[in-house]
Write an enzyme that holds these catalytic residues in place. Structure first.
Site, PDB file in Angstrom:
ATOM      1  N   GLU A 183       0.826  -1.216   0.000  1.00 59.78           N
ATOM      2  CA  GLU A 183       0.000   0.000   0.000  1.00 59.78           C
ATOM      3  C   GLU A 183       0.862   1.270   0.000  1.00 59.78           C
ATOM      4  O   GLU A 183       0.827   2.076   0.929  1.00 59.78           O
ATOM      5  CB  GLU A 183      -0.932  -0.009   1.212  1.00 59.78           C
ATOM      6  CG  GLU A 183      -1.902  -1.173   1.196  1.00 59.78           C
ATOM      7  CD  GLU A 183      -2.924  -1.143   2.323  1.00 59.78           C
ATOM      8  OE1 GLU A 183      -2.611  -0.610   3.401  1.00 59.78           O
ATOM      9  OE2 GLU A 183      -4.042  -1.637   2.128  1.00 59.78           O
ATOM     10  N   GLU A 226      -5.155  -8.273  -1.029  1.00 58.08           N
ATOM     11  CA  GLU A 226      -5.906  -8.221   0.232  1.00 58.08           C
ATOM     12  C   GLU A 226      -7.377  -8.010  -0.048  1.00 58.08           C
ATOM     13  O   GLU A 226      -7.747  -7.147  -0.860  1.00 58.08           O
ATOM     14  CB  GLU A 226      -5.424  -7.059   1.115  1.00 58.08           C
ATOM     15  CG  GLU A 226      -4.092  -7.284   1.750  1.00 58.08           C
ATOM     16  CD  GLU A 226      -3.671  -6.147   2.679  1.00 58.08           C
ATOM     17  OE1 GLU A 226      -4.549  -5.497   3.304  1.00 58.08           O
ATOM     18  OE2 GLU A 226      -2.463  -5.899   2.757  1.00 58.08           O
TER      19      GLU A 226
HETATM   20  C1  BG6 Z   1      -4.408  -3.029   4.997  1.00 62.24           C
HETATM   21  C2  BG6 Z   1      -3.020  -3.407   5.466  1.00 62.24           C
HETATM   22  O1  BG6 Z   1      -4.494  -1.644   4.963  1.00 62.24           O
HETATM   23  O2  BG6 Z   1      -5.490  -3.395   5.790  1.00 62.24           O
HETATM   24  C3  BG6 Z   1      -2.970  -4.586   6.432  1.00 62.24           C
HETATM   25  O3  BG6 Z   1      -2.171  -3.659   4.373  1.00 62.24           O
HETATM   26  C4  BG6 Z   1      -4.130  -4.483   7.398  1.00 62.24           C
HETATM   27  O4  BG6 Z   1      -1.716  -4.602   7.049  1.00 62.24           O
HETATM   28  C5  BG6 Z   1      -5.433  -4.541   6.612  1.00 62.24           C
HETATM   29  O5  BG6 Z   1      -4.117  -5.412   8.416  1.00 62.24           O
HETATM   30  C6  BG6 Z   1      -6.677  -4.546   7.492  1.00 62.24           C
HETATM   31  O6  BG6 Z   1      -6.624  -3.487   8.391  1.00 62.24           O
HETATM   32  P1  BG6 Z   1      -6.830  -3.646   9.938  1.00 62.24           P
HETATM   33  O7  BG6 Z   1      -6.516  -2.334  10.519  1.00 62.24           O
HETATM   34  O8  BG6 Z   1      -8.244  -4.044  10.103  1.00 62.24           O
HETATM   35  O9  BG6 Z   1      -5.881  -4.698  10.370  1.00 62.24           O
END
Ligand code: BG6
Length: 484
Positions: free
Chosen positions: A188, A383
């Site tokens: 990101e 993701e």
């Molecule tokens: C993304 C990141 O922004 O979101 C991850 O690359 C992160 O590292 C994921 O864990 C989900 O976000 P969160 O804050 O719910 O863990």
């Protein structure tokens, strides 16, 4: 068959959120090790986005004997990786996205010789994956820059950091060239717009009083680091595929008013600026205009533009969780929404997760089409997932039907995008086993197919348990997405 043969189904993790062992076997601290458990999203934003971290803040965290720093313990993947990978293999994973903790290899960041124990750990992890036919896909830097580079150099604001990153990248490429083919240069990369510390390891002492100037200069250095990773990947690893990674912010205009549409376009450009440079190899004209209007001067050295041009990424990956709305005029009555460092106007047509992230499978189809039209390059979803509070039922099981429903809808949208003509070669759902949250550092926000018995304060047995979604995903993979 919509999903191509050999489609890479799998899950994603980041070292700093799962490994733990933050100071074992020679690992140095990274910026993630200074993140305390935040009781709320607001606390997190106040601490790392709206407040500039200083050296004093960092030392206060390191000397804090009482506080709770969950990323230092993660889910202890460092000692459980064999059992965890076995469970991933049982689900049929074809790929595991993970990151290397840079400070496990170069503890302070600026050493010339790597830490052998750190390198040996990833040999063991990759071997374990390969034993089951799981392809590792490795993020070189996932919000875990060595703290030494933040404290002594000002992180990515300092051009010297490019050289330290290059040394690290060459080291791991040479070491793992026969084990890892797929790499991502930065997680990101655009998140630096919202946090100089998380995205750039930049501390207050190194900044000027012009935030944008600092931010875009650091981004230039990240671009150069990314281009050098592509260069070395191609030179050192046979058949390497080096990708970039964007926190995609798909946005809809609030109305058909031209002003809302223009606003939407401008916000979209600020998001796509990163991939425009990494995939096309040059700064887009709209950014040159932005720099001029905001009196930003990017210091470039001879050869920078050529490097960016010559070493574009081979594929584009995204994280996708939600969409937002763009509106030209907002006031105190406009309802806003946030995700991880993505802000925008709330969409009344969408439901939200318990953390307020707006759920939009159709938006994923739209975004995949848009990105493919723009770059005509292979795409990968790095993701995607739903963070929820999972409860153990009286029957001792975890019935996460909401997660199955969320993923099913998104997989259908992906399948539609593939039918639309998008070249997508794989996807990794986020946090395939429960891990510490990136933003709030809590455990109670869970994404996994596998439950980990640990609470927000690091208490629990750390025992693993399959959720209902485990068997569901196993079937999805076994049928290559035919049965969702
Ligand atoms: C993304 C990141 O922004 O979101 C991850 O690359 C992160 O590292 C994921 O864990 C989900 O976000 P969160 O804050 O719910 O863990």
């Amino acid at each position: 068959m919509r999903f191509q043969e050999g489609f890479l189904w799998g899950g994603a993790l980041a070292a700093n959120q799962c490994e733990g062992a933050w100071n074992e076997d020679g690992k140095g601290p990274s910026i993630a090790d200074t993140a305390p458990y935040f009781g709320s999203k607001q606390d997190y934003e106040d601490y790392v986005c709206f407040h500039m971290m200083s050296k004093d803040d960092v030392y206060a965290c390191l000397n804090d004997q009482e506080g709770c720093y969950p990323k230092r313990k993660g889910i202890d993947f460092y000692h459980h990786y064999q059992d965890d990978i076995k469970l991933f293999a049982e689900m049929g994973f074809k790929v595991l996205r993970m990151s290397i903790a840079w400070s496990r290899i170069f503890p302070h960041g600026d050493e010339s010789e790597p830490n052998e124990k750190g390198l040996a750990f990833y040999d063991r992890v990759f071997d374990e994956c390969l034993k089951y036919g799981i392809e590792p896909l490795v993020t070189l830097s996932h919000y875990e820059t060595p703290l030494g580079l933040a404290l002594d150099y000002g992180g990515w604001l300092n051009r010297k950091t490019i050289g330290f990153y290059e040394n690290y990248v060459k080291t791991v490429f040479l070491r793992y060239k026969d084990k890892v083919k797929y790499w991502l240069t930065f997680n990101e990369i655009n998140v630096i717009l919202h946090s100089l510390y998380i995205g750039g390891a930049i501390l207050k002492e190194y900044t000027s009083n012009n935030h944008d100037q600092d931010c875009f200069q650091a981004i230039h250095h990240l671009f150069l680091g990314s281009a050098l990773a592509v260069k070395w990947g191609h030179e050192l690893i046979p058949g390497a595929q080096i990708g970039c990674m964007l926190a995609r912010r798909e946005s809809y205009p609030a109305t058909c008013k031209p002003e809302d549409n223009l606003q939407c376009l401008e916000e979209d450009q600020m998001n796509l600026f990163f991939t425009d440079v990494q995939m096309r190899g040059y700064y887009p004209t709209y950014m040159n205009k932005y720099f001029k209007e905001h009196h930003i001067h990017i210091h470039k050295e001879d050869g920078d533009d050529e490097l960016l041009k010559q070493y574009c990424c081979d594929f584009l990956s995204i994280s996708y969780y939600m969409t937002v709305v763009s509106q030209a005029q907002i006031d105190e009555n406009t309802e806003m929404t946030t995700g991880n460092d993505l802000f925008g106007v709330k969409n009344p047509y969408l439901d939200s997760s318990s953390w307020g992230w707006q759920i939009d499978p159709v938006g994923l189809r739209i975004t995949l089409r848009r990105l493919y039209d723009r770059y005509q390059a292979p795409l990968f979803i790095a993701e995607l997932g739903l963070g929820e509070k999972d409860m153990i039922s009286p029957d001792g099981k975890i019935h996460d039907s909401y997660r199955i429903e969320f993923l099913k809808q998104h997989f259908e949208a992906i399948s539609d995008a593939i039918e639309d003509g998008v070249d997508l070669f794989g996807l990794t759902t986020w946090g395939c086993i429960d891990i510490v949250s990136m933003s709030t550092s809590e455990m109670s926000k869970r994404y996994g197919f596998i439950y980990v018995d640990a609470d927000n304060y690091g208490k629990g047995t750390y025992q693993r348990m399959k959720k209902d979604s485990f068997d569901w995903y196993k079937k999805v993979i076994a049928t290559n997405g035919k049965i969702l």
